[in-house]
Motif scaffolding. Structure first.
Motif, short mmCIF file in Angstrom:
data_model
loop_
_atom_site.label_atom_id
_atom_site.label_comp_id
_atom_site.label_asym_id
_atom_site.label_seq_id
_atom_site.Cartn_x
_atom_site.Cartn_y
_atom_site.Cartn_z
N GLY A 10 -18.44 12.19 -107.12
CA GLY A 10 -18.82 13.26 -107.97
C GLY A 10 -19.58 13.74 -108.71
N PHE A 11 -19.03 15.20 -109.77
CA PHE A 11 -20.63 15.19 -110.42
C PHE A 11 -20.06 14.11 -111.88
CE2 PHE A 11 -20.63 18.40 -114.14
CZ PHE A 11 -21.72 18.36 -114.38
N ILE A 12 -19.25 14.26 -112.27
CA ILE A 12 -19.15 13.35 -113.55
C ILE A 12 -19.13 11.94 -113.06
CG2 ILE A 12 -18.44 12.84 -115.81
CD1 ILE A 12 -17.41 15.75 -115.91
N ASP A 33 -13.98 6.50 -103.23
CA ASP A 33 -14.17 7.75 -103.89
C ASP A 33 -13.63 8.08 -102.08
OD1 ASP A 33 -15.96 10.09 -105.72
OD2 ASP A 33 -15.14 10.86 -103.06
N THR A 36 -14.44 14.24 -100.25
CA THR A 36 -13.70 15.73 -99.78
C THR A 36 -15.47 15.97 -100.10
OG1 THR A 36 -14.07 15.55 -102.26
CG2 THR A 36 -11.92 14.62 -101.73
N ASP A 59 -8.21 7.19 -100.88
CA ASP A 59 -7.31 8.09 -101.07
C ASP A 59 -6.97 7.21 -102.62
OD1 ASP A 59 -5.85 10.08 -101.84
OD2 ASP A 59 -6.02 10.50 -99.77
N ILE A 60 -7.11 7.73 -103.34
CA ILE A 60 -6.70 7.27 -104.44
C ILE A 60 -4.82 7.63 -104.52
CG2 ILE A 60 -8.17 7.88 -106.57
CD1 ILE A 60 -6.33 10.38 -107.45
N SER A 85 -11.03 19.43 -108.46
CA SER A 85 -11.41 20.10 -109.67
C SER A 85 -11.81 21.69 -109.28
CB SER A 85 -12.72 18.94 -110.15
OG SER A 85 -14.25 19.21 -109.58
N SER A 100 -3.89 14.51 -105.30
CA SER A 100 -4.39 13.93 -105.59
C SER A 100 -4.76 14.34 -107.26
CB SER A 100 -6.28 14.20 -105.17
OG SER A 100 -6.99 14.14 -104.19
N TYR A 150 -4.69 24.02 -110.58
CA TYR A 150 -5.58 22.63 -111.21
C TYR A 150 -4.78 22.10 -112.54
CZ TYR A 150 -8.93 20.15 -113.24
OH TYR A 150 -10.62 20.04 -114.11
N LYS A 154 -3.45 18.40 -113.62
CA LYS A 154 -4.12 17.76 -114.80
C LYS A 154 -3.08 17.18 -116.09
CE LYS A 154 -7.64 15.83 -114.25
NZ LYS A 154 -7.50 14.83 -113.84
N ASN A 180 -18.47 20.83 -119.04
CA ASN A 180 -19.54 19.83 -118.30
C ASN A 180 -20.36 20.50 -117.58
OD1 ASN A 180 -18.91 16.01 -118.17
ND2 ASN A 180 -17.26 17.66 -118.93
N1 LIG Z 1 -16.69 19.40 -114.18
C1 LIG Z 1 -15.90 19.62 -115.29
O1 LIG Z 1 -16.16 20.44 -116.28
C2 LIG Z 1 -14.89 18.61 -116.06
C3 LIG Z 1 -14.17 19.17 -117.53
C4 LIG Z 1 -12.96 18.26 -117.84
C5 LIG Z 1 -12.22 17.36 -116.35
N2 LIG Z 1 -12.92 17.12 -115.92
C6 LIG Z 1 -12.21 16.35 -114.45
O2 LIG Z 1 -13.68 15.31 -114.48
C7 LIG Z 1 -12.64 14.36 -113.06
C8 LIG Z 1 -14.48 14.62 -112.32
O3 LIG Z 1 -15.02 15.95 -112.49
P1 LIG Z 1 -15.66 16.12 -111.62
O4 LIG Z 1 -16.33 17.72 -112.16
O5 LIG Z 1 -17.09 15.30 -111.41
O6 LIG Z 1 -15.24 16.24 -109.64
P2 LIG Z 1 -15.90 16.18 -108.82
O7 LIG Z 1 -14.54 18.08 -107.84
O8 LIG Z 1 -17.76 17.07 -109.26
O9 LIG Z 1 -15.53 15.32 -108.02
C9 LIG Z 1 -14.59 14.67 -107.47
C10 LIG Z 1 -14.98 13.72 -107.06
O10 LIG Z 1 -13.90 12.99 -106.86
C11 LIG Z 1 -13.29 12.84 -105.38
N3 LIG Z 1 -12.11 12.84 -105.16
C12 LIG Z 1 -11.25 13.75 -104.92
N4 LIG Z 1 -9.75 13.61 -104.34
C13 LIG Z 1 -9.89 11.98 -103.78
C14 LIG Z 1 -8.84 11.20 -103.64
N5 LIG Z 1 -7.63 11.25 -104.01
N6 LIG Z 1 -9.09 10.36 -103.70
C15 LIG Z 1 -10.88 9.57 -104.12
N7 LIG Z 1 -11.27 10.26 -104.35
C16 LIG Z 1 -11.65 11.49 -104.71
C17 LIG Z 1 -14.14 13.35 -104.50
O11 LIG Z 1 -14.33 13.12 -103.11
C18 LIG Z 1 -15.47 13.66 -105.57
O12 LIG Z 1 -15.87 13.12 -105.49
C19 LIG Z 1 -11.47 15.31 -112.83
O13 LIG Z 1 -10.57 14.51 -113.12
C20 LIG Z 1 -12.11 16.90 -113.64
O14 LIG Z 1 -10.23 17.68 -114.03
C21 LIG Z 1 -14.22 17.77 -115.46
#
Ligand SMILES: NC(=O)c1ccc[n+]([C@@H]2O[C@H](COP(=O)([O-])OP(=O)(O)OC[C@H]3O[C@@H](n4cnc5c(N)ncnc54)[C@H](O)[C@@H]3O)[C@@H](O)[C@H]2O)c1
Length: 327
Positions: A10-12, A33, A36, A59-60, A85, A100, A150, A154, A180
């Protein structure tokens, strides 16, 4: 260390894997991962053949798959980014979020206990505190008051992580970061949505009157903060990660419009999201003082670089457009 990064496509997570592979510490990174709609292996195409990097599709919330990954790769630490997310999707389909974001974390924690993994870092969010009043900043000890399915999942996961620290003495940490921004973000979230719609000449949908305020943290600064917590966080501690770059959504949209040199008439005000928090604002004195972290990326420069990244990486986001909801 052998580091299991869950949700690393995913992103972060993908930004964090790039950070770890570039830090010269020669850790082995196992990206676990589910892929999704938000998981995209193109984010990691440049490191796919790196001998320090392994990808596992899993899947976690799948106990067998989680245990096999930890056992097979002698995992020393887990950093859990895996989550559903997107707040809007949680309003439409909360079940996937419970599975998840809550059941998945429970499964990971049980495996950490069983296999005696040295460290577990849960990536949480400032949204667990709910909306701040003007001038109010939540510290790590503030009450949890989530507004969306959501953020409720969390918050629930955070409580589970802390219970595993108190009950079983696991070496856990929680990071709660601000919004982010940066490269490799799925084009459904505010900045990439506005840039891609802007380029395509489509409407720029803004919730309500656009005055909801978020604190914008560059993803590179967040990756450095998470790394500091992974290596130096004290067991059982929560760390807020802020940038103090407060902006109304409409200000971000106008930055995109100005940068792309497109017309303001593309803005389309739409009905507000239910229970949309007005302001997220957290106090991050703890990570600054205890771990010596502080953000480095200048807000305006970081936003400009991010917009340019999407402008210059159309081949990255075009294939994703079919997966974006409400496009
Ligand atoms: N993006 C933000 O601004 C932000 C801010 C604070 C916290 N977060 C947290 O950071 C984390 C990452 O956020 P993001 O923006 O990168 O999200 P994202 O949606 O871009 O990526 C999530 C990733 O998790 C994977 N995933 C989802 N369910 C899964 C499962 N059951 N098993 C394995 N993999 C699974 C997806 O395939 C994806 O690659 C999340 O936990 C989110 O709550 C994000």
């Amino acid at each position: 260390m052998n580091i299991l990064v869950t949700g690393g496509a995913g992103f972060i997570g993908s930004n964090f894997i790039h950070y770890l592979l570039g830090d010269g510490l020669h850790d082995h990174i196992i990206n676990f991962d589910k892929l999704t709609y938000a998981g995209n292996l193109a984010n990691l195409a440049d490191v796919a053949d790196d001998s320090s990097y392994t990808f596992i599709k899993g899947d976690i919330a799948d106990k067998t798959a989680v245990e096999a990954a930890i056992n097979d790769y002698h995992v020393d630490a887990i950093v859990n980014f895996a989550a559903e997310s997107h707040v809007d999707r949680s309003i439409l389909d909360p079940d996937a979020f419970v599975r998840s974001n809550y059941v998945g974390v429970s499964t990971l924690l049980d495996a950490v206990k069983t296999f005696k993994v040295d460290k577990f870092v849960q990536i949480s969010t400032d949204e667990v505190y709910g909306s701040s009043r003007p001038g109010e900043q939540f510290s790590e000890t503030a009450d949890l008051n989530p507004s969306s399915p959501y953020s409720a999942t969390k918050a629930g996961a955070d409580l589970l992580v802390l219970a595993y620290f108190k009950t079983y003495g696991l070496n856990v940490n929680i990071t709660r970061s601000a919004n982010n921004y940066g490269k490799l973000q799925f084009p459904e979230k505010l900045i990439p949505l506005m840039v891609t719609n802007g380029i395509l000449g489509k409407p720029l949908p803004v919730y309500g009157d656009g005055t909801n305020v978020r604190d914008w943290l560059n993803v590179a600064d967040n990756c450095r903060a998470i790394d500091a917590v992974l290596r130096r966080g004290q067991a059982g501690e929560i760390y807020n990660i802020a940038a103090h770059n407060y902006a109304k959504n409409i200000q971000i949209v106008k930055k995109v419009i100005n940068h792309l040199n497109i017309s303001k008439s593309q803005i389309e005000y739409v009905a507000d999201r239910p229970a949309n928090d007005l302001l997220y604002s957290i106090d991050d004195a703890k990570i600054r003082h205890e771990l010596g972290w502080q953000p480095r990326v200048d807000f305006d420069a970081g936003i400009d670089q991010t917009i340019d990244w999407y402008v210059n990486h159309e081949q990255w986001w075009r294939p994703l457009l079919g997966k974006v909801k409400n496009r």
